[in-house]
Design an enzyme around this catalytic site. Structure first.
Site, PDB file in Angstrom:
ATOM      1  N   GLN A 300       0.855  -1.366  -0.068  1.00 27.34           N
ATOM      2  CA  GLN A 300      -0.031   0.045   0.049  1.00 27.34           C
ATOM      3  C   GLN A 300       0.943   1.460  -0.050  1.00 27.34           C
ATOM      4  OE1 GLN A 300      -3.284   0.841  -0.398  1.00 27.34           O
ATOM      5  NE2 GLN A 300      -2.817   3.131   0.399  1.00 27.34           N
ATOM      6  N   GLU A 301       1.886   1.231   0.808  1.00 24.99           N
ATOM      7  CA  GLU A 301       2.925   2.503   0.580  1.00 24.99           C
ATOM      8  C   GLU A 301       3.877   2.663  -0.377  1.00 24.99           C
ATOM      9  OE1 GLU A 301       2.301   4.768   2.878  1.00 24.99           O
ATOM     10  OE2 GLU A 301       2.720   3.908   5.078  1.00 24.99           O
TER      11      GLU A 301
END
Length: 444
Positions: A300-301
């Protein structure tokens, strides 16, 4: 006196040898045996444990009884009925209460309604109704009730030609559709809502047949004890919101589907994740974190890109700020090992700071939100939730209040002020989706 004593002993032995109820037998043996299908929506093996909605539900029921849970996995409802009739299990979980199954068991309360959906290849012709099935190769798995439904439809629609595949399950049939060896198949709506995260090239057409109810089924020949206990159990979890929480936990975040994003994720799992897998597993083990959750945070990052940089200056696979990296002892944020180990320490630290009254899995979701926006803003949202009559310890409630802290009307009332509150909500939702995908992929 000897005669009286003998009679009394005989009566005592007779009384004690009377058959115990099924519920008493389960408690005395210390084991509840639950039969269900091996699928993403019910129960499937993952590592040394199981996952799936029905597993979570059965786990809660077994805990309430104070016994261990044993899952007996089968391929379809027909096999589940056979297993119960052989005495292999005490109940069937996730059973389709269709009209053809009315004598298969005593059904508990309905807790989910599902539809049977026509599934086809995304680039193929979209089927809008029964007429669109004519001339197309339709194959279905056996033992799910699809064949009975199609026989009824074929009486009025003779152009529908279909074949039952006893040796294939849902996933195998979807693969055949994907490979264009089969034109169309039929899958339950709840199962396809999860499977489409792994088969982005497939789409759903129309609902076929009548809606079906999911229930637990207890053998007809059993006494009332276990059946009544299941009725009371479902009444309790419906009343206290636990059932709704479980449904949201397993399906809520999967309602969001993005074709391009799904394809990219599956590609990156093959191309990028293997390079960093050892780091994720080692760092996660050091801090008692599921490596698949830690990997999902990293994806996600940064999409597992060690050179990722955001406009605000966060860097690396775990996208740490300069201040956070310094506190964690991370010297080089673009070093993949340092970043992953630092991100693991940061998440573990964040989770420890969540109030003790917050239980799992909400505790993890709050920690993820804190990882994204800071615990101060999460606490502000919890206070707003409490003031609004919602439960500040449930993520499902608090996530409705987080977006409010981006509005002046609300953030002026909070301790930590303005924040883009919609971002942690999306952050948590995406990670949960990646996490579930990795669990499923890891179980294959």
């Amino acid at each position: 006196m000897k005669i009286i004593a003998t009679i009394l002993i005989g009566l005592f032995v007779t009384f004690c040898s009377e058959p115990r109820t099924l519920l008493e037998q389960i408690k005395q043996s210390g084991e509840l045996r639950v039969v269900t299908r091996n699928s993403l929506t019910t129960c499937y093996p993952t590592g040394n444990d199981f996952a799936g909605f029905e597993y979570s539900l059965a786990r809660r029921f077994a805990d309430e009884l104070g016994v261990r849970l044993t899952m007996i996995l089968v391929e379809n409802d027909s096999q589940a009925v056979e297993a119960i009739e052989r005495g292999e299990g005490h109940l069937v979980a996730g059973f389709r209460a269709g009209s053809g199954n009315s004598t298969s068991g005593r059904f508990g309360p309905v807790y989910q309604q599902i539809h049977q959906k026509v599934i086809y290849r995304r680039k193929g012709k979209h089927p809008n109704g029964l007429r669109d099935l004519a001339g197309r190769l339709l194959e279905v798995a056996s033992g799910h009730g699809y064949a009975d439904m199609l026989r009824e439809l074929a009486n009025k629609n003779p152009d529908i030609i279909w074949r039952e595949r006893p040796s294939l399950g849902t996933a195998e049939l979807l693969s055949l559709v994907l490979e264009q060896k089969v034109d169309i198949t039929i899958v339950d709506s709840n199962e396809f809502s999860l499977l489409r995260q792994h088969y982005p090239e497939l789409s759903s057409g129309f609902n076929i047949g009548n809606p079906e109810s999911l229930v637990w089924a207890v053998p007809i020949g059993a006494d009332d004890s276990l059946y009544i206990k299941t009725l009371l159990f479902f009444e309790k979890i419906k009343k206290n919101g636990a059932l709704e929480d479980l449904i949201e936990h397993h399906y809520g975040h999967m309602k969001y589907f993005n074709y391009v994003e799904t394809r990219r994720f599956l590609r990156d799992v093959k191309r990028r994740l293997p390079e960093y897998l050892t780091y994720f597993k080692t760092a996660a083990a050091d801090h008692n974190i599921d490596w698949r959750l830690l990997s999902a945070i990293g994806y996600q990052e940064s999409h597992w890109n060690p050179d990722a940089v955001s406009p605000t200056g966060v860097q690396g696979i775990m996208m740490l700020t300069a201040n956070t990296a310094k506190q964690l002892g991370v010297v080089d944020r673009t070093d993949e090992k340092e970043s992953i180990f630092g991100g693991a320490r940061y998440f573990a630290w964040m989770k420890k700071r969540i109030p003790k009254q917050v239980e799992e899995p909400d505790r993890t979701w709050f920690a993820l939100a804190g990882y994204n926006v800071g615990l101060g803003h999460v606490e502000d949202a919890r206070i707003l939730a409490q003031e609004g009559g919602a439960d500040p310890n449930r993520w499902r409630d608090v996530r409705e209040f987080l977006p409010l802290i981006s509005q002046k009307k609300w953030y002026v009332k909070t301790k930590h002020g303005y924040a883009r509150g919609h971002e942690p909500v999306q952050f948590v939702r995406n990670i949960r989706r990646y996490y579930d995908r990795l669990i499923w992929l890891d179980s294959k």
